[in-house]
Structure formats: C-alpha cells, structure tokens
Write a protein that holds these residues in place. Structure first.
Motif, PDB file in Angstrom:
ATOM      1  N   CYS A   9       0.858  -1.183   0.000  1.00 61.85           N
ATOM      2  CA  CYS A   9       0.000   0.000   0.000  1.00 61.85           C
ATOM      3  C   CYS A   9       0.890   1.227   0.000  1.00 61.85           C
ATOM      4  CB  CYS A   9      -0.906   0.009   1.225  1.00 61.85           C
ATOM      5  SG  CYS A   9      -2.073  -1.351   1.270  1.00 61.85           S
ATOM      6  N   TRP A  10       1.132   1.769  -1.192  1.00 63.99           N
ATOM      7  CA  TRP A  10       1.985   2.938  -1.292  1.00 63.99           C
ATOM      8  C   TRP A  10       1.417   3.908  -2.314  1.00 63.99           C
ATOM      9  CZ3 TRP A  10       3.959   3.566  -6.178  1.00 63.99           C
ATOM     10  CH2 TRP A  10       4.154   2.426  -6.973  1.00 63.99           C
ATOM     11  N   GLY A  11       1.919   5.107  -2.265  1.00 62.90           N
ATOM     12  CA  GLY A  11       1.520   6.133  -3.206  1.00 62.90           C
ATOM     13  C   GLY A  11       2.722   6.959  -3.619  1.00 62.90           C
ATOM     14  N   VAL A  43       9.304  12.426 -11.514  1.00 59.66           N
ATOM     15  CA  VAL A  43      10.122  11.869 -10.433  1.00 59.66           C
ATOM     16  C   VAL A  43       9.364  12.082  -9.125  1.00 59.66           C
ATOM     17  CG1 VAL A  43      11.436  14.027 -10.154  1.00 59.66           C
ATOM     18  CG2 VAL A  43      12.390  11.876  -9.305  1.00 59.66           C
ATOM     19  N   GLY A  44       9.458  11.112  -8.229  1.00 56.26           N
ATOM     20  CA  GLY A  44       8.799  11.247  -6.933  1.00 56.26           C
ATOM     21  C   GLY A  44       9.286  10.191  -5.965  1.00 56.26           C
ATOM     22  N   THR A  45       9.069  10.454  -4.687  1.00 53.30           N
ATOM     23  CA  THR A  45       9.460   9.509  -3.642  1.00 53.30           C
ATOM     24  C   THR A  45       8.217   8.782  -3.151  1.00 53.30           C
ATOM     25  OG1 THR A  45      11.332  10.889  -3.019  1.00 53.30           O
ATOM     26  CG2 THR A  45      10.592   9.251  -1.406  1.00 53.30           C
ATOM     27  N   VAL A  46       8.296   7.470  -3.145  1.00 57.35           N
ATOM     28  CA  VAL A  46       7.186   6.605  -2.746  1.00 57.35           C
ATOM     29  C   VAL A  46       7.009   6.671  -1.228  1.00 57.35           C
ATOM     30  CG1 VAL A  46       6.400   4.204  -2.733  1.00 57.35           C
ATOM     31  CG2 VAL A  46       7.635   5.109  -4.717  1.00 57.35           C
ATOM     32  N   PHE A  47       5.748   6.718  -0.787  1.00 58.15           N
ATOM     33  CA  PHE A  47       5.461   6.773   0.646  1.00 58.15           C
ATOM     34  C   PHE A  47       4.388   5.749   1.002  1.00 58.15           C
ATOM     35  CE2 PHE A  47       2.563   9.634  -1.447  1.00 58.15           C
ATOM     36  CZ  PHE A  47       1.349   9.387  -0.822  1.00 58.15           C
ATOM     37  N   ASP A  48       4.377   5.360   2.277  1.00 52.52           N
ATOM     38  CA  ASP A  48       3.326   4.475   2.787  1.00 52.52           C
ATOM     39  C   ASP A  48       2.015   5.238   2.796  1.00 52.52           C
ATOM     40  OD1 ASP A  48       5.195   2.505   3.377  1.00 52.52           O
ATOM     41  OD2 ASP A  48       5.424   3.134   5.457  1.00 52.52           O
ATOM     42  N   THR A  49       0.950   4.620   2.310  1.00 54.88           N
ATOM     43  CA  THR A  49      -0.353   5.294   2.350  1.00 54.88           C
ATOM     44  C   THR A  49      -0.953   5.233   3.747  1.00 54.88           C
ATOM     45  OG1 THR A  49      -1.419   3.292   1.559  1.00 54.88           O
ATOM     46  CG2 THR A  49      -0.881   4.976  -0.085  1.00 54.88           C
ATOM     47  N   VAL A  50      -0.521   4.259   4.546  1.00 52.51           N
ATOM     48  CA  VAL A  50      -0.918   4.165   5.943  1.00 52.51           C
ATOM     49  C   VAL A  50       0.379   4.134   6.746  1.00 52.51           C
ATOM     50  CG1 VAL A  50      -2.201   2.887   7.680  1.00 52.51           C
ATOM     51  CG2 VAL A  50      -2.981   2.872   5.310  1.00 52.51           C
ATOM     52  N   PRO A  51       0.871   5.293   7.221  1.00 53.49           N
ATOM     53  CA  PRO A  51       2.160   5.314   7.918  1.00 53.49           C
ATOM     54  C   PRO A  51       2.209   4.301   9.058  1.00 53.49           C
ATOM     55  CG  PRO A  51       1.382   7.537   7.528  1.00 53.49           C
ATOM     56  CD  PRO A  51       0.262   6.614   7.147  1.00 53.49           C
ATOM     57  N   GLY A  52       3.334   3.611   9.116  1.00 55.55           N
ATOM     58  CA  GLY A  52       3.516   2.595  10.143  1.00 55.55           C
ATOM     59  C   GLY A  52       2.964   1.235   9.758  1.00 55.55           C
ATOM     60  N   HIS A  53       2.206   1.191   8.668  1.00 61.25           N
ATOM     61  CA  HIS A  53       1.620  -0.062   8.173  1.00 61.25           C
ATOM     62  C   HIS A  53       1.749  -0.116   6.670  1.00 61.25           C
ATOM     63  CE1 HIS A  53      -0.352   0.450  12.083  1.00 61.25           C
ATOM     64  NE2 HIS A  53      -0.378  -0.863  12.099  1.00 61.25           N
ATOM     65  N   PRO A  54       2.981  -0.303   6.149  1.00 61.80           N
ATOM     66  CA  PRO A  54       3.179  -0.251   4.711  1.00 61.80           C
ATOM     67  C   PRO A  54       2.551  -1.417   3.945  1.00 61.80           C
ATOM     68  CG  PRO A  54       5.162  -0.994   5.793  1.00 61.80           C
ATOM     69  CD  PRO A  54       4.206  -0.601   6.875  1.00 61.80           C
ATOM     70  N   ASN A  55       2.188  -2.486   4.623  1.00 60.44           N
ATOM     71  CA  ASN A  55       1.626  -3.645   3.930  1.00 60.44           C
ATOM     72  C   ASN A  55       0.282  -4.016   4.543  1.00 60.44           C
ATOM     73  OD1 ASN A  55       3.845  -4.071   2.225  1.00 60.44           O
ATOM     74  ND2 ASN A  55       4.948  -4.918   3.951  1.00 60.44           N
ATOM     75  N   ARG A  56      -0.572  -4.508   3.724  1.00 60.03           N
ATOM     76  CA  ARG A  56      -1.892  -4.981   4.153  1.00 60.03           C
ATOM     77  C   ARG A  56      -2.156  -6.317   3.471  1.00 60.03           C
ATOM     78  NH1 ARG A  56      -2.430  -2.347   8.414  1.00 60.03           N
ATOM     79  NH2 ARG A  56      -3.207  -0.257   8.336  1.00 60.03           N
ATOM     80  N   SER A  57      -2.805  -7.209   4.176  1.00 59.00           N
ATOM     81  CA  SER A  57      -3.130  -8.505   3.529  1.00 59.00           C
ATOM     82  C   SER A  57      -4.489  -8.427   2.901  1.00 59.00           C
ATOM     83  CB  SER A  57      -3.078  -9.625   4.537  1.00 59.00           C
ATOM     84  OG  SER A  57      -4.004  -9.409   5.572  1.00 59.00           O
TER      85      SER A  57
END
Length: 134
Positions: free
Chosen positions: A14-16, A120-134
């Motif tokens: 989950c990133w943007g 160009v851009g830097t990828v960020f977590d869409t939910v900070p502290g929880h970069p992955n979701r199942s």
C-alpha cells in the motif's frame, strides 16, 4: 455458525507517489522540453499522489501497472517506470517499495504531436507505520 479469520499467504503493498513537480520541471528544462504553456508538471495534476493509481491486475499482492488520472484534459495516461533520471532502463513496478525514489514517463498524442512528460517522486506508505496490508 462461527466466523474465523484466516490470514492469507500474500501481502499487498500500500503505497503512493506524487510527482515532485519542481524537480520534474528541472528535468524537462535540462532535456530542452520545458514549455510552461504546453509541457509542464503541475501540483494540481501529476503532483497529487491520488492521480497516480496502482493496479494489481492478477490479485497476487504485487503492483502490475501504474496510470495517471486527473490529467489536464488528457484522459488516463499509462506510466512507464525507470531506474533513474536517465529514463533509459525500465524497472518493474512490482519491485517498488516505500522510500524509493522512482522515475516515470507518461505520453499523450501521436506522431509529431506526441508529448512525453518525465516525472520523479518519492514513494510513501499510504498508511504510515503499516506499509503492507493482507
């Protein structure tokens, strides 16, 4: 009847990413492409992280493609991801993770009227502290 949660075997990233418009406009200038009336990067278009949409086409938890929406009248544009600012070596979108700086192009038109934007851009977590979701 009892419902029970069972974890599945894949984790979906989950990133943007939004285009760093000042950096991208500098890249266009260095390539001789910059025209503020015709070919530029704007904070209200590619600069919005919500305008880059990531798709997992086969539901395997890995990104398969990215498109840009919310363009200035250009419709949906396919994004090609690259390894660096030379925009010569393509990179799999499935290998992108939060914290990466990515480079991508979008194009519109055809023939002599085709225009290509270098983002160009830097990828960020869409939910900070929880970069992955199942």
């Amino acid at each position: 009847m009892v419902q029970q949660f069972e974890a599945n075997e894949y984790i979906a990233a989950c990133w943007g990413v939004g285009c760093s418009v000042n950096d991208a406009n500098s890249i266009e200038q260095s390539m001789g492409n910059y025209d503020p009336n015709n070919l530029y990067h704007g904070a209200d278009h590619c600069g919005l992280s919500g305008n880059q949409v990531i798709f997992d086409d086969n539901d395997d938890g890995v990104a398969d493609r990215m498109v840009e929406v919310g363009t200035d009248g250009l419709g949906t544009l396919f994004c090609t991801i690259y390894t660096d600012a030379s925009y010569t070596t393509q990179k799999s979108i499935g290998s992108v993770k939060a914290g990466d700086t990515i480079y991508w192009t979008t194009s519109a038109g055809n023939g002599w009227n085709k225009k290509t934007w270098h983002h160009v851009g830097t990828v960020f977590d869409t939910v900070p502290g929880h970069p992955n979701r199942s």
